[in-house]
Design an enzyme around this catalytic site. Structure first.
Site, mmCIF file in Angstrom:
data_model
loop_
_atom_site.group_PDB
_atom_site.id
_atom_site.type_symbol
_atom_site.label_atom_id
_atom_site.label_comp_id
_atom_site.label_asym_id
_atom_site.label_seq_id
_atom_site.Cartn_x
_atom_site.Cartn_y
_atom_site.Cartn_z
ATOM 1 N N LYS A 110 -6.167 8.726 -15.087
ATOM 2 C CA LYS A 110 -6.664 7.481 -15.654
ATOM 3 C C LYS A 110 -7.286 7.739 -17.023
ATOM 4 O O LYS A 110 -7.649 8.879 -17.333
ATOM 5 C CB LYS A 110 -7.751 6.892 -14.737
ATOM 6 C CG LYS A 110 -7.260 6.400 -13.388
ATOM 7 C CD LYS A 110 -8.405 5.841 -12.557
ATOM 8 C CE LYS A 110 -7.962 5.381 -11.186
ATOM 9 N NZ LYS A 110 -7.048 4.228 -11.187
ATOM 10 N N ARG B 24 -2.767 4.320 -0.687
ATOM 11 C CA ARG B 24 -1.767 4.077 0.359
ATOM 12 C C ARG B 24 -1.297 5.378 0.996
ATOM 13 O O ARG B 24 -0.928 5.417 2.159
ATOM 14 C CB ARG B 24 -0.600 3.273 -0.231
ATOM 15 C CG ARG B 24 0.186 4.006 -1.275
ATOM 16 C CD ARG B 24 0.987 3.079 -2.176
ATOM 17 N NE ARG B 24 0.145 2.396 -3.163
ATOM 18 C CZ ARG B 24 0.615 1.544 -4.071
ATOM 19 N NH1 ARG B 24 1.897 1.251 -4.103
ATOM 20 N NH2 ARG B 24 -0.211 0.982 -4.934
#
Ligand code: BES
Ligand code: ZN
Ligand code: MN
Length: 510
Positions: free
Chosen positions: A286, A360
């Site tokens: 990020k 996930r």
């Protein structure tokens, strides 16, 4: 030369606990209108309500004159502080809107009172008067105080202690106190525990320390902990958990917290939480802007475990299990890479498109494991899963994804009742092909509706027919500034009240 007592006092000072009381104790008192000190009362819209009328009469109309002169009308969220009013040191009027407040409006009153006196006159007891004789309303006021006064100043060397209690004075007295302690105080404590875990930085909370904090908090409660370490996860083939954790010096953990307060043998409710103790993005790193916030990427795990602690604390007649999928997502020479193919515990494989779609990856092993071990009758997972749910819903509603209409509407309702709002989003079969992979069963990311494809991905690990819902709380974990009466700026603890309320509304025959 130092005087002798300096060298003597120093080691002493180091041993002194820093935790001078950070919050006011909540005490119920069976009492009539207090006549002195600091008084707070709730006022309905249009300067109405039992307690306002009583105080106005006692002051020969001075209260109404003062409120009117100040332009205070009792609207929801308004406040009027009257120092030196009549025989009181101070009277605080808190607007509650309509005259028959629901639980959430009462919590807002309690929270407003707590926050108003948070910084000032902290040694002074605050009398919060409620003239109703129902215990329930008074417990909701207390709930608001307990949630609204939350603060985290553990790392501030000059954190100001408070000593004054909040005295909830009400004719309901002892009954209210009992109800608060039995039914609600454990829930407030659980929300604030979740907030602590979330606020703690990632150098304090990582998978192993998360487990230890929960273990401490669970002491004395009728719950059991199961912890899967790396060796256990390797044995089970949990490639999802292991691949996310492998880039970090802090090894991943899966924590299961079980509470059986319902009938023996009844299938439990399962709450599965994303517990990324820091999400740097991994190799798909990020940007630095706001990356520090990703310490809260374990807010789902905090919510699920704290919810089960709340249920255990109030001895709810229900069976429940929380799963916390704990890992730190870091870039390093041992980290997973884009393009890697991962085999999960169920045997299903996926191709890593982005190492930043790590939530996930850990959740699917948790979903698989809890289904195998606990055969839950309902599964709800909760996760700070996607930035795009924040684009869609902002910071007011969490996204709710489910193929089960009944479960979705139950959760919507409990969201409204708890103040932890959820808004249903579509979960379409057409999302499946967007995650097609040429070499694995699927990819871990892709498609425009990326909150939707994330939900679809999770659903591939849940047996069709098992009622399952996914809550994407990415926009709800943290309040940047301002805050709300029952949720100061910072970690919200979102999800704890939602799950507790879901049990009250739909799984305990009330
Ligand atoms: N933890 C983030 C999602 C997030 C974003 C939570 C902002 C709270 C605030 C998650 O792991 C993530 O990085 N998601 C990606 C998914 C994408 C790579 C498919 C995202 O939303 O961009
Ligand atoms: Zn994440
Ligand atoms: Mn991520």
């Amino acid at each position: 030369m130092k005087p002798w007592f300096v060298s003597l006092a120093l080691p002493f000072a180091l041993l002194l606990p820093v935790d001078a009381k950070a919050q006011r104790s909540i005490v119920f008192e069976e009492a009539a209108f207090p006549e002195r000190g600091v008084l707070a009362i709730a006022v309905a819209e249009g300067l109405a309500g039992r307690d306002f009328d009583a105080l106005d009469a006692a002051s020969q109309g001075a209260l109404r004159r003062a409120a009117t002169a100040a332009g205070f009308k009792g609207g929801k969220g308004s406040k009027l502080d009257l120092p030196g009013f009549a025989s009181y040191e101070r009277v605080l009027l808190v607007g509650m809107g309509k005259d028959s407040p629901d639980a959430l409006a009462l919590r807002d009153v309690g929270g407003a009172v707590a926050q108003h006196f948070a910084s000032s006159a902290s040694a002074q007891p605050v009398n919060l008067y409620w003239g109703g004789s129902e215990g329930d309303a008074a417990s909701q006021l207390a709930m608001g105080v307990a949630l609204g006064q939350y603060r985290f100043d553990q790392y501030k060397s000059n954190g100001k202690p408070v000593t004054g209690d909040v005295l909830i004075r009400t004719p309901a007295g002892r009954a209210a106190a009992a109800q608060w302690q039995r039914e609600w105080q454990p829930v407030a404590q659980a929300v604030n525990f979740a907030r602590d875990l979330i606020t703690e930085p990632a150098n304090a909370i990582y998978p192993e320390s998360f487990v230890e904090r929960v273990r401490e908090q669970a002491r004395g409660l009728p719950v059991t902990l199961e912890v899967l370490d790396v060796a256990a996860m390797e044995k089970l083939g949990m490639g999802g958990m292991l691949s996310v954790g492998q880039g970090s010096a802090r090894p991943p953990r899966m924590l299961l917290l079980r509470y059986n307060g319902g009938r023996a043998g009844d299938a439990p409710l399962a709450f599965v939480g994303k517990g990324i103790t820091f999400d740097s993005g991994g190799i798909s790193i990020k940007g630095n802007d706001g990356m520090w916030r990703m310490k809260y990427d374990m807010a789902g795990a905090a919510a699920s475990t704290a919810a089960v602690l709340a249920l255990a604390g109030r001895r709810a007649p229900v069976n429940a299990v929380a799963v916390a999928a704990l890992a730190e997502n870091m870039p390093s020479g041992t980290a997973d890479r884009p393009g890697d193919v991962i085999r999960t515990a169920s045997g299903k494989t996926f191709e890593v498109m982005s190492t930043d779609a790590e939530g996930r990856m850990v959740l699917v092993d948790a979903l698989w494991y809890v289904q195998r071990q606990d055969k839950p009758k309902v599964i709800i997972d909760i996760a700070t899963l996607t930035g795009s749910i924040v684009t869609a819903l902002g910071n007011d509603y969490a996204g709710l994804f489910s193929r089960d209409d009944a479960l979705a509407s139950q959760l919507y309702q409990s969201g409204q009742n708890s103040g932890n709002w959820v808004w249903r989003m579509p979960l379409l079969d057409s999302y499946g092909p967007m995650l097609a992979s040429p070499i694995a069963d699927m990819r871990n990311g892709g498609g425009r509706p990326s909150s939707g494809t994330a939900a679809w991905f999770l659903g591939e690990w849940v047996a069709r027919g098992t009622p399952w819902a996914h809550v994407d709380m990415a926009g709800m974990a943290w309040i940047e500034s301002g805050g709300k009466p029952t949720s100061p700026a910072g970690a919200t603890g979102f999800g704890v009240l939602l799950f507790d309320q879901f049990v009250r509304d739909h799984h305990q025959g009330k």
